[in-house]
Write a protein that holds these residues in place. Sequence first.
Motif, PDB file in Angstrom:
ATOM      1  N   TRP A  14      -3.721   5.137  -1.567  1.00 13.20           N
ATOM      2  CA  TRP A  14      -4.667   5.860  -0.719  1.00 13.20           C
ATOM      3  C   TRP A  14      -4.346   7.351  -0.724  1.00 13.20           C
ATOM      4  O   TRP A  14      -3.207   7.735  -0.472  1.00 13.20           O
ATOM      5  N   ASP A  22       0.820  -1.204   0.000  1.00 16.06           N
ATOM      6  CA  ASP A  22       0.000   0.000   0.000  1.00 16.06           C
ATOM      7  C   ASP A  22       0.859   1.262   0.000  1.00 16.06           C
ATOM      8  O   ASP A  22       1.958   1.298   0.570  1.00 16.06           O
ATOM      9  N   ARG A  51     -10.217  -1.162   0.019  1.00 19.18           N
ATOM     10  CA  ARG A  51      -8.924  -1.722  -0.397  1.00 19.18           C
ATOM     11  C   ARG A  51      -9.102  -2.809  -1.439  1.00 19.18           C
ATOM     12  O   ARG A  51      -8.290  -2.965  -2.355  1.00 19.18           O
ATOM     13  N   LEU A  96       0.466   5.472   0.830  1.00 16.99           N
ATOM     14  CA  LEU A  96      -0.355   6.509   1.435  1.00 16.99           C
ATOM     15  C   LEU A  96       0.133   7.872   0.980  1.00 16.99           C
ATOM     16  O   LEU A  96       1.328   8.175   1.072  1.00 16.99           O
ATOM     17  N   LYS A 152      -8.010   5.039  -3.849  1.00 10.73           N
ATOM     18  CA  LYS A 152      -8.877   5.022  -2.674  1.00 10.73           C
ATOM     19  C   LYS A 152      -8.716   6.368  -1.971  1.00 10.73           C
ATOM     20  O   LYS A 152      -7.606   6.746  -1.599  1.00 10.73           O
ATOM     21  N   LEU A 186     -12.915   0.510   5.091  1.00  7.93           N
ATOM     22  CA  LEU A 186     -11.556   0.547   4.564  1.00  7.93           C
ATOM     23  C   LEU A 186     -11.179  -0.784   3.919  1.00  7.93           C
ATOM     24  O   LEU A 186     -10.504  -0.816   2.882  1.00  7.93           O
TER      25      LEU A 186
END
Length: 627
Positions: free
Chosen positions: A468, A414, A568, A416, A494, A564
């Motif tokens: 994200w 992931d 995802r 961010l 996201k 969440l």
Amino acid sequence: MTSTTRLTVAQALVRFLAAQYTERDGARRRLIGATWGIFGHGNVAGIGQALVEYGDEMPYHQGRNEQAMVHAAVGWARQCGRLSAHAVTTSVGPGATNLVTGAALATINHLPVLLLPGDVFAARPADPVLQQLEVPCAGDVSVNDCLRPVSKYFDRITRPEALIPAALQAMRVLTDPVDTGAVTLALPQDVQAEAYDWPEEFFAERIWTVRRQAPDAGELARAVAAVRGARRPLIVAGGGVHHSRAEEVLADLASATGIPVASTQAGKGSLRWDHAQDVGGIGHTGTATADGLARTADLVIGVGTRYTDFTTASGTLFAASGVRFLNLNIAAYDGHKLAGAPLIADARTGLEALTEALLAHRHRAEPAYVTEYTDEKERWEYRVDAAYEAQDIDVRPTQPQVLGVLDELVTEDDILINAAGSLPGDLHKLWRARSRDQYHVEYGYSCMGYEIPAAIGVRMAAPERPVWALVGDGTYLMMPTEIVTAVQEGVAIKVVILQNHGYASIGGLSEAVGAERYGTAYHRLAADRTYTGVSLPVDLAANAASLGMRVLRASTVRDLRAALAEARAADTPTCVYVETETADTVSGAPPAQAWWDVPVAETATRSSAVKAREEYDRHVAARRRHL
């Protein structure tokens, strides 16, 4: 006789850009991966027509806001390690001036982006034309000149043949690890459409080597001596570690020597959070562990950092008597900061040389020092756990608890993305980075509105990874437009919207400096002309849905955990909307561990400002200049 091809300036530029490549460490990739554009009368017949003509050679992405297109290009470039960039084309006038903020962000963060704004007529057949700025004392000035101070290279192509040297210089700057940033080629609309006989050599494939400069032997010897002579050394890892892909080498150096590593916002993730030598973020938004070590360090080893005021706590953090600095940096300008001993080199190459030399001397930090920071790090992690923990999952979460739920969910895949508001401080202190590129916080310019378009650029560069965009309500209202682009292009980002009804970060700062949170809340105007009425009835979730995004609402910690996880797993652009609780009633993030200089009113009648000034003067007295 040299063979030529007759093309317009715009067509020639597109063909040229499609043939440019970078190479580093034997890996080759396309330099200009795509072009973003919004068309108007200043570029539709030039660059617009050329992109149609050569659409098979130059991918095109349609944006909604010129500034946002630059942010998307920057996200792409950062994810690609600065080895690939995007171009951005706009019309004249407001389309061009909308680029300025994005250009400043790119240049400050040393990230490459090619700007191609339309410009007024070079031949001046009609004067003035639509959207032209008239400057009575200078006939050769246009609004595009606003881009000069925020560009690392700027040229206006007033004749077709001028494109050849300008384009080559533009590529040189884009691929230079020292000089890279925003590059602007201003294109008068008549010149874009003008034909010229171009030498075929102009369109030949070119490979631009991204250099790995080795350190000078003398500087390296002095650096080794400085490290060996230090009893309390501390490494400060900056963004240059990531740009150089030096994370593994840094981890090897830290493990071999026991020297602790703190990280700036740009450098966070240089080590995994669970690496024995990682002590977290440094500076105003840093951890107690890193800031405590910084206050007592006798040698600060900066690797690829610019030493901004957040890192140095506005000159108050590195407080030990006799503290010195060793600065490993590709840029001599940064290498000499704080009167440091420079080690001018590529971060990875420099760290490799430094590691080899220290290993030859079997150098290692003193055991008592290692035990000290290891114990402090463990204590800090308990504070992170406390901020993340939600004892009641059926209530509204705090902002740190939102991060805690996300922390439970993500893997090293992931990414961010954040840039502004109160989130960068919470993330820098609390987030547990699991990979070198998971933590993507733009804090060089800290630009509200960066997150969503940057997430699109990152996801385009890494389509297999969950990306994200974490945004507060203030940031969301600045620039939600590229949600439409994500939907149109099928880019499955996201977006997490945290609604706290105002500018939470600046509200807290306002209170700290005696400005009493004036003008920072999103509330109705009250009778006394202050914004202290009821919260505004703005539904950001409905807004995101109206732009085509799938939206999941979460009102409790329990809801958030499910939302969440669903986001995802989604393969379409998805938004999670959550209203957050304030930290006044439940556990929040630890407070700032170091100061930041925001000048306070020297004279005031209100007690809040008087007290804030007294506190300010106390901190200012601790500032020092390192000479």
